[in-house]
Design a protein around this motif. Structure first.
Motif, short mmCIF file in Angstrom:
data_model
loop_
_atom_site.label_atom_id
_atom_site.label_comp_id
_atom_site.label_asym_id
_atom_site.label_seq_id
_atom_site.Cartn_x
_atom_site.Cartn_y
_atom_site.Cartn_z
N ARG A 8 -8.01 -45.66 36.14
CA ARG A 8 -8.59 -44.31 36.03
C ARG A 8 -7.52 -43.25 36.23
O ARG A 8 -7.52 -42.22 35.54
N ARG A 15 -4.61 -38.08 29.81
CA ARG A 15 -5.44 -37.02 29.27
C ARG A 15 -4.82 -35.65 29.55
O ARG A 15 -4.78 -34.78 28.67
N ASP A 69 -12.34 -38.53 27.28
CA ASP A 69 -11.90 -39.62 28.15
C ASP A 69 -11.02 -40.62 27.40
O ASP A 69 -10.00 -41.07 27.92
N ASP A 70 -11.44 -41.00 26.19
CA ASP A 70 -10.71 -42.02 25.43
C ASP A 70 -9.75 -41.42 24.41
O ASP A 70 -8.66 -41.95 24.19
#
Length: 212
Positions: A8, A15, A69-70
């Protein structure tokens, strides 16, 4: 558990880096122009024109940090395309008003008005900027009419997020004054993440109360 936490953290850093690069890419002309401009009140109108691209870029960053997020790059460009026009409807009037404010304050000593008037001008300007932060977050994450986004931003202005966002803006202003606009831009994704984090109670309330 450690692997999950590391994964995470790695995703969050990735990101932020992607969003930062895209922020810089979409604001290069602005950063160059603002860095070259003298910090004089007479340049405020030109600075306002140069700062126009910052609104859509910051909006796209907020959108990407929430939804990317991805694939943060894809989310950034989706947010940029979808939010640019709604954001500019709020951003451009704010810049115009701040330019007028800066010119008036820069010539305050020759205007012959009482000192309390200057304090009032500063207070109104600060309130307008904090309102604009709320409006920017709302417009970036939700689909409302411009007038409704403006009203919601005003409704949530006297809340805890306003104090926290004021701290973020003061820190950004301090970095800009002590260093330059370019240095602040390098922290752009972190500033956007901080604004998003501070506004989480507002966005949750809006989602629960004003959306289906």
């Amino acid at each position: 558990m450690n692997v999950t936490v590391l994964s995470r953290a790695t995703a969050a850093i990735y990101r932020l880096l992607v969003v930062e690069l895209l922020l810089l890419l979409t604001t290069v002309p602005t950063l160059v122009a603002l860095t070259l401009l003298d910090r004089d009140a007479s340049n405020a109108p030109l600075a306002a024109v140069c700062a126009a691209p910052l609104g859509p870029a910051l909006s796209a960053a907020l959108y990407a940090l929430r939804h990317g997020d991805d694939e943060p790059a894809t989310a950034f460009w989706r947010g940029y395309r979808g939010n640019a026009l709604p954001v500019l409807k709020l951003w451009l009037p704010l810049l115009a008003w701040l330019a007028v404010f800066a010119v008036n304050l820069g010539n305050f000593s020759s205007a012959g008005v009482p000192g309390w008037w200057g304090v009032l001008l500063v207070a109104v300007a600060v309130a307008a900027v904090l309102w604009a932060v709320n409006a920017l977050v709302i417009t970036s994450l939700f689909t409302f009419r411009t007038v409704d986004a403006a009203r919601l931003a005003l409704h949530f202005l006297p809340r805890g997020a306003t104090v926290a966002n004021a701290g973020v803006l003061i820190a950004a202003a301090g970095v800009t004054l002590l260093a330059s606009e370019a240095v602040t831009a390098l922290l752009g994704s972190l500033l956007a993440a901080a604004l998003l984090w501070n506004s989480r109670a507002m966005t949750t309330a809006i989602r629960d109360r004003f959306t289906a």
